[in-house]
Design an enzyme around this catalytic site. Structure first.
Site, PDB file in Angstrom:
ATOM      1  N   LYS A 170       0.331  42.387  50.962  1.00  0.00           N
ATOM      2  CA  LYS A 170       0.315  41.238  50.052  1.00  0.00           C
ATOM      3  C   LYS A 170       0.564  39.984  50.874  1.00  0.00           C
ATOM      4  O   LYS A 170       1.685  39.714  51.317  1.00  0.00           O
ATOM      5  CB  LYS A 170       1.395  41.333  48.965  1.00  0.00           C
ATOM      6  CG  LYS A 170       1.198  40.242  47.874  1.00  0.00           C
ATOM      7  CD  LYS A 170       2.479  39.817  47.204  1.00  0.00           C
ATOM      8  CE  LYS A 170       3.158  38.663  47.889  1.00  0.00           C
ATOM      9  NZ  LYS A 170       2.435  37.365  47.792  1.00  0.00           N
ATOM     10  N   PRO A 204       6.636  37.634  42.402  1.00  0.00           N
ATOM     11  CA  PRO A 204       7.275  38.293  41.262  1.00  0.00           C
ATOM     12  C   PRO A 204       6.450  39.402  40.629  1.00  0.00           C
ATOM     13  O   PRO A 204       7.008  40.247  39.924  1.00  0.00           O
ATOM     14  CB  PRO A 204       7.477  37.130  40.279  1.00  0.00           C
ATOM     15  CG  PRO A 204       7.568  35.916  41.128  1.00  0.00           C
ATOM     16  CD  PRO A 204       6.599  36.164  42.240  1.00  0.00           C
ATOM     17  N   VAL A 206       3.086  41.082  42.288  1.00  0.00           N
ATOM     18  CA  VAL A 206       2.573  42.017  43.299  1.00  0.00           C
ATOM     19  C   VAL A 206       3.664  42.393  44.302  1.00  0.00           C
ATOM     20  O   VAL A 206       3.851  43.577  44.634  1.00  0.00           O
ATOM     21  CB  VAL A 206       1.349  41.421  44.011  1.00  0.00           C
ATOM     22  CG1 VAL A 206       0.902  42.305  45.164  1.00  0.00           C
ATOM     23  CG2 VAL A 206       0.206  41.241  43.011  1.00  0.00           C
ATOM     24  N   GLY A 207       4.408  41.413  44.801  1.00  0.00           N
ATOM     25  CA  GLY A 207       5.441  41.707  45.781  1.00  0.00           C
ATOM     26  C   GLY A 207       6.507  42.643  45.230  1.00  0.00           C
ATOM     27  O   GLY A 207       6.911  43.607  45.890  1.00  0.00           O
ATOM     28  N   GLU A 245      12.719  40.073  57.876  1.00  0.00           N
ATOM     29  CA  GLU A 245      12.785  38.958  58.825  1.00  0.00           C
ATOM     30  C   GLU A 245      12.888  37.702  57.986  1.00  0.00           C
ATOM     31  O   GLU A 245      11.926  37.302  57.333  1.00  0.00           O
ATOM     32  CB  GLU A 245      11.540  38.953  59.718  1.00  0.00           C
ATOM     33  CG  GLU A 245      11.715  38.143  60.989  1.00  0.00           C
ATOM     34  CD  GLU A 245      11.263  36.713  60.840  1.00  0.00           C
ATOM     35  OE1 GLU A 245      12.153  35.835  60.642  1.00  0.00           O
ATOM     36  OE2 GLU A 245      10.066  36.457  60.892  1.00  0.00           O
ATOM     37  N   CYS A 279      10.828  29.817  61.008  1.00  0.00           N
ATOM     38  CA  CYS A 279      12.156  30.367  60.722  1.00  0.00           C
ATOM     39  C   CYS A 279      13.087  30.295  61.919  1.00  0.00           C
ATOM     40  O   CYS A 279      14.304  30.213  61.763  1.00  0.00           O
ATOM     41  CB  CYS A 279      12.030  31.802  60.213  1.00  0.00           C
ATOM     42  SG  CYS A 279      11.072  32.875  61.291  1.00  0.00           S
ATOM     43  N   GLU A 371      18.713  25.998  55.552  1.00  0.00           N
ATOM     44  CA  GLU A 371      17.393  25.984  56.181  1.00  0.00           C
ATOM     45  C   GLU A 371      16.496  25.009  55.421  1.00  0.00           C
ATOM     46  O   GLU A 371      16.233  25.194  54.232  1.00  0.00           O
ATOM     47  CB  GLU A 371      16.783  27.380  56.162  1.00  0.00           C
ATOM     48  CG  GLU A 371      15.454  27.452  56.906  1.00  0.00           C
ATOM     49  CD  GLU A 371      14.905  28.864  56.977  1.00  0.00           C
ATOM     50  OE1 GLU A 371      14.381  29.235  58.047  1.00  0.00           O
ATOM     51  OE2 GLU A 371      14.997  29.585  55.971  1.00  0.00           O
TER      52      GLU A 371
END
Length: 464
Positions: A170, A204, A206-207, A245, A279, A371
């Site tokens: 995905k 929300p 597919v994942g 990750e 990141c 972040e």
């Protein structure tokens, strides 16, 4: 505009069971440039079933043959590199040279590394009276982010295929077109039906369906710490393997005796790579208090030189998020020395943010703790090495970092005290063969090289 109207399941481009589409916006123009299907949980069920059927034969394929398949994928990607780079430019707004060199060039190298590893890896070893074998974990759910849309796919699909796993992918709905081109390449390379499947859609729907699916043996996720926590929660009831990750707030520690000019300018580039949407970006620059004023001056000059030369934020949502952090930095008392709110001068369209530098940042400020994922650098002063170590490690994250010192030995000694997954020493280059991953809330597991391959393997011990 390009309309992708199918998903890829069991070696066939097939319609989604849903009827809705997702619009993909070019962040430089703010116009829709593509659409993809908004996949459903039923699509995930079909994709997982295809991957499950394909797994026994692919797992039994000799590693050298799997390596040959990956080599073909690598070569076809190299042939279509210009087309792939253009897809990244349209989805992400990345400058063309960056798209070509990093967003496409790096994945070609990563795939090549797994060609070699599949051929050379020690799949079996004898330990006294035991034969220890490494076997593929099974069906892998790969959920990838938008900031490096192709690189993060190859970081997961490459080792998964080398290991003998099958995959349900995905891609991010924000930047999915590179994934579609990559699946075209896999298909042209003759990857067997069902070995890699693609379902586009939202996290929300597919994942979450992938993370919770009982027939998925492992889920590998790259994205925010908040979303990674949700993936882990959904995966827990089926006790599947989870590799995460996640986010970072990396410190760039410049020790007395380092080349200040070189270290600060390199640090600015490290903070702003991919418009700060990285990141592992070095977003906290720690300098001795005696060097703070000069470091801020150098950083401001370097940031000003990049004004109008970096790409936009990926979306309107991300643009507003970064603007909010800039405003909060000012409100909390940091000194704005470069950039600031709004778009660069003369820019009226696109989600562009001015390269921003804050000086006099203290550890409790929001810009030093959260972040931001944009071109915002915080310069922080420390009193001595112990204070620098304390500030650098005073974070929920532990993904990356950097140390600059007068000698490599001095920098290495300090780097050993950092609680983070990787550290650049005096500007050491990124190594795609070395493990990449984080401590603390930056995730668990590692990607790239041998360590990345081992994430997708089970270990079986047979006593003889």
């Amino acid at each position: 505009m390009t309309a992708y109207d199918t998903i890829y399941i069991d070696g066939v481009w097939t319609p989604s069971s849903g009827t809705s589409v997702i619009e993909v916006v070019d962040p430089a123009t703010e116009r829709v440039h593509a659409t993809v299907p908004q996949g459903t949980s039923e699509d995930v069920d079909r994709a997982v079933a295809a991957a499950r059927r394909a797994f026994p034969a692919w797992a039994a394929t000799p590693p050298a043959e799997r390596a040959a398949h990956l080599a073909k994928v690598r070569d076809l990607l190299a042939e279509r590199a210009a087309e792939m780079a253009e897809a990244v430019v349209r989805d992400l707004g990345a400058p063309a040279p960056l798209a070509q060199r990093v967003h496409v060039g790096l994945p070609i190298g990563v795939l090549g590394s797994y060609v070699r590893l599949a051929e050379e890896f020690a799949w079996e070893e004898r330990i006294a009276n035991s034969l220890v074998v490494r076997e593929p974990v099974g069906v892998v759910g790969a959920i990838t982010p938008w900031n490096y849309p192709l690189h993060q796919i190859t970081n997961k699909v490459g080792p998964a295929l080398a290991a003998g796993c099958t995959v349900v992918l995905k891609p991010s709905e924000v930047a999915p077109t590179a994934a579609y081109l990559f699946l075209e390449i896999l298909d042209a390379a003759g990857i067997p039906a069902g070995v890699v499947n693609l379902v586009s859609g939202t996290g929300p729907v597919v994942g979450e369906a992938i993370a919770a699916h009982p027939d998925v043996d492992m889920v590998s996720f790259t994205g925010s710490t908040r979303a990674g926590t949700r993936v882990a929660e959904l995966a827990a009831p089926t006790v599947k393997r989870v590799a995460l990750e996640l986010g970072g707030k990396s410190a760039n520690v410049i020790l007395p005796g380092a080349d200040l000019e070189k270290a600060v300018r390199a640090g600015v580039n490290g903070a702003y790579l991919n418009s700060g949407q990285t990141c592992s970006a070095l977003t906290r620059m720690l300098v001795h208090r005696d060097d703070h004023a000069r470091a801020v001056e150098i950083a401001a000059e370097a940031a000003a030189a990049l004004d109008g030369k970096i790409g936009p934020m990926v979306s309107a949502v991300q643009y507003e998020r970064v603007q909010g952090y800039i405003t909060r930095g000012v409100d909390e008392g940091a000194t704005l020395v470069a950039g600031g709110s709004g778009r660069p001068d003369g820019v009226e369209t696109g989600y562009y943010v001015r390269p921003t530098v804050f000086g006099d940042v203290t550890p409790e400020m929001t810009v030093a703790r959260e972040e931001i994922f944009g071109p915002v650098l915080s310069v922080m002063a420390y009193a001595d090495e112990a204070d620098a170590e304390r500030i650098a490690n005073d974070t929920d994250y532990g993904l990356s970092g950097a140390v600059w010192a007068g000698t490599q030995e001095e920098a290495l000694a300090f780097a050993r005290r950092l609680r983070t997954g990787q550290v650049e020493i005096n500007g050491g280059a990124f190594n795609p063969l070395a493990p990449f991953g984080g401590y603390k809330k930056s995730g668990n597991g590692r990607e790239l090289g041998r360590y990345g391959l081992e994430e997708y393997l089970e270990v079986k011990s047979m006593q003889l």
